[in-house]
Design a protein around this motif. Structure first.
Motif, PDB file in Angstrom:
ATOM      1  N   HIS A 154      44.448  40.007 -17.146  1.00  0.00           N
ATOM      2  CA  HIS A 154      44.067  40.954 -17.672  1.00  0.00           C
ATOM      3  C   HIS A 154      45.048  41.896 -18.415  1.00  0.00           C
ATOM      4  CE1 HIS A 154      39.907  40.917 -16.594  1.00  0.00           C
ATOM      5  NE2 HIS A 154      40.318  40.558 -15.256  1.00  0.00           N
ATOM      6  N   VAL A 155      44.797  42.494 -19.588  1.00  0.00           N
ATOM      7  CA  VAL A 155      45.918  43.171 -20.247  1.00  0.00           C
ATOM      8  C   VAL A 155      46.783  44.246 -19.438  1.00  0.00           C
ATOM      9  CG1 VAL A 155      44.415  45.105 -21.210  1.00  0.00           C
ATOM     10  CG2 VAL A 155      46.387  44.295 -22.456  1.00  0.00           C
ATOM     11  N   ASN A 156      45.918  44.850 -18.452  1.00  0.00           N
ATOM     12  CA  ASN A 156      46.554  45.879 -17.425  1.00  0.00           C
ATOM     13  C   ASN A 156      47.440  45.289 -16.399  1.00  0.00           C
ATOM     14  OD1 ASN A 156      44.701  44.674 -15.722  1.00  0.00           O
ATOM     15  ND2 ASN A 156      43.486  46.660 -15.575  1.00  0.00           N
ATOM     16  N   GLY A 157      47.486  43.998 -16.199  1.00  0.00           N
ATOM     17  CA  GLY A 157      48.226  43.394 -15.178  1.00  0.00           C
ATOM     18  C   GLY A 157      47.442  42.682 -14.051  1.00  0.00           C
ATOM     19  N   GLY A 173      37.868  32.818  -4.606  1.00  0.00           N
ATOM     20  CA  GLY A 173      38.879  33.408  -5.698  1.00  0.00           C
ATOM     21  C   GLY A 173      39.703  34.635  -5.066  1.00  0.00           C
ATOM     22  N   LYS A 174      40.800  34.775  -5.980  1.00  0.00           N
ATOM     23  CA  LYS A 174      41.723  35.826  -5.468  1.00  0.00           C
ATOM     24  C   LYS A 174      41.904  36.634  -6.536  1.00  0.00           C
ATOM     25  CE  LYS A 174      44.491  32.734  -2.558  1.00  0.00           C
ATOM     26  NZ  LYS A 174      45.863  32.381  -2.415  1.00  0.00           N
ATOM     27  N   PHE A 175      41.612  38.039  -6.292  1.00  0.00           N
ATOM     28  CA  PHE A 175      42.011  39.149  -7.319  1.00  0.00           C
ATOM     29  C   PHE A 175      43.185  40.043  -7.127  1.00  0.00           C
ATOM     30  CE2 PHE A 175      41.375  42.452 -10.194  1.00  0.00           C
ATOM     31  CZ  PHE A 175      40.709  42.285 -11.143  1.00  0.00           C
ATOM     32  N   TYR A 176      44.019  39.934  -8.060  1.00  0.00           N
ATOM     33  CA  TYR A 176      45.383  40.614  -7.601  1.00  0.00           C
ATOM     34  C   TYR A 176      45.183  42.021  -8.306  1.00  0.00           C
ATOM     35  CZ  TYR A 176      50.373  41.977  -7.728  1.00  0.00           C
ATOM     36  OH  TYR A 176      51.523  42.521  -7.577  1.00  0.00           O
ATOM     37  N   TYR A 177      45.438  43.165  -7.625  1.00  0.00           N
ATOM     38  CA  TYR A 177      45.513  44.629  -8.205  1.00  0.00           C
ATOM     39  C   TYR A 177      46.805  44.963  -8.519  1.00  0.00           C
ATOM     40  CZ  TYR A 177      40.509  44.830  -6.824  1.00  0.00           C
ATOM     41  OH  TYR A 177      39.356  44.271  -6.656  1.00  0.00           O
ATOM     42  N   LEU A 178      47.604  44.995  -9.640  1.00  0.00           N
ATOM     43  CA  LEU A 178      48.945  45.108  -9.979  1.00  0.00           C
ATOM     44  C   LEU A 178      49.372  46.622  -9.631  1.00  0.00           C
ATOM     45  CD1 LEU A 178      51.810  44.104 -10.957  1.00  0.00           C
ATOM     46  CD2 LEU A 178      50.989  44.989 -13.384  1.00  0.00           C
ATOM     47  N   GLU A 179      48.454  47.483  -9.999  1.00  0.00           N
ATOM     48  CA  GLU A 179      48.872  48.925 -10.051  1.00  0.00           C
ATOM     49  C   GLU A 179      48.686  49.233  -8.528  1.00  0.00           C
ATOM     50  OE1 GLU A 179      46.325  51.349 -12.577  1.00  0.00           O
ATOM     51  OE2 GLU A 179      47.306  50.409 -14.457  1.00  0.00           O
TER      52      GLU A 179
END
Length: 248
Positions: A154-157, A173-179
């Motif tokens: 995603h554009v937000n990282g 699946g794996k979802f990574y929350y950058l912020e």
């Protein structure tokens, strides 16, 4: 009474005239009654070889390989832009039996571009797409939708890596929350996270880390609980899909 001499053509001679009148080899521009134009090679009265076709009504243009009257091989397909009166490239790649088939690049607009495999005009196989909002998906496709193993940036990282079905996150699946510096790993159904674990990944580098720590899991056998819950959600999903197909 006047006498007129008539000439009767034999069937063999008539057939010869028909063969000689057919288009074969390289020809100049051929104009159809509806305004369409073709310039290129022919074989047995069909477009065959390299040629250029202009469809007047749809304002589209094709230049490339033909086989027995259909686009087949490598070719470029463009569409007319009314404002500029110029042709804008839409597809650059392989064709089969008149449809996009094989490897090719499709330009939906200046920002949305797909590059990868095609099957009978549908994105199928491995491919990568840049969306207009800046998101990027790379992975497997089937019948024009994300299907199989794939990853979206995603554009937000933030990013997701895992299984897809019919264009939605389905399966593990794996979802990574950058912020936040967190990662969710678990099971998804129709794009919704159903069962999994949340943990820290790069918390110190996170832009907006969470204020309260994630509580520890105190189950005796956490993996067993996860497997049972996932199995239950999967079973429910299968039942719902069967109901949908039954209605259709």
């Amino acid at each position: 009474m006047p006498f007129f001499k008539t000439t009767q053509l034999t069937p063999q001679y008539t057939k010869l005239l028909d063969v000689n009148s057919q288009k074969c080899g390289l020809r100049h521009t051929f104009f159809e009654t509806n305004g369409d134009e073709y310039n290129g090679e022919w074989q047995n009265n069909k477009k065959h070889g390299i040629g250029t076709q202009i469809w007047k009504k749809s304002g589209t243009f094709y230049n490339g390989d033909w086989k027995f009257g259909k686009r087949d091989g490598y070719g470029r397909y463009s569409a007319l832009v009314p404002k500029t009166k110029n042709y804008e490239l839409k597809y650059d790649g392989n064709w089969k039996n008149g449809k996009k088939h094989g490897y090719g690049t499709y330009f939906y607009n200046k920002s949305t571009v797909y590059e990868g495999d095609w099957s009978e005009d549908n994105r199928s196989g491995s491919g990568k797409i840049h969306y207009e909002n800046g998101d990027i998906y790379e992975g497997r496709w089937m019948r024009d939708k994300c299907h199989g193993q794939g990853i979206i940036q995603h554009v937000n990282g933030n990013s997701y890596e895992g299984l897809w079905q019919d264009g939605k996150k389905n399966g593990n699946g794996k979802f990574y929350y950058l912020e936040k510096g967190q990662i969710y790993e678990g099971f998804w159904v129709d794009g919704v996270a159903k069962c999994g674990t949340l943990s820290y990944v790069g918390k110190d580098d996170a832009l907006t880390p969470i204020k309260h720590p994630i509580p520890k899991v105190e189950l005796v056998d956490m993996e067993l609980v996860l497997r049972k819950t996932q199995a239950a959600h999967l079973d429910q999903h299968i039942k719902e899909e069967r109901k949908k197909r039954g209605k259709n």
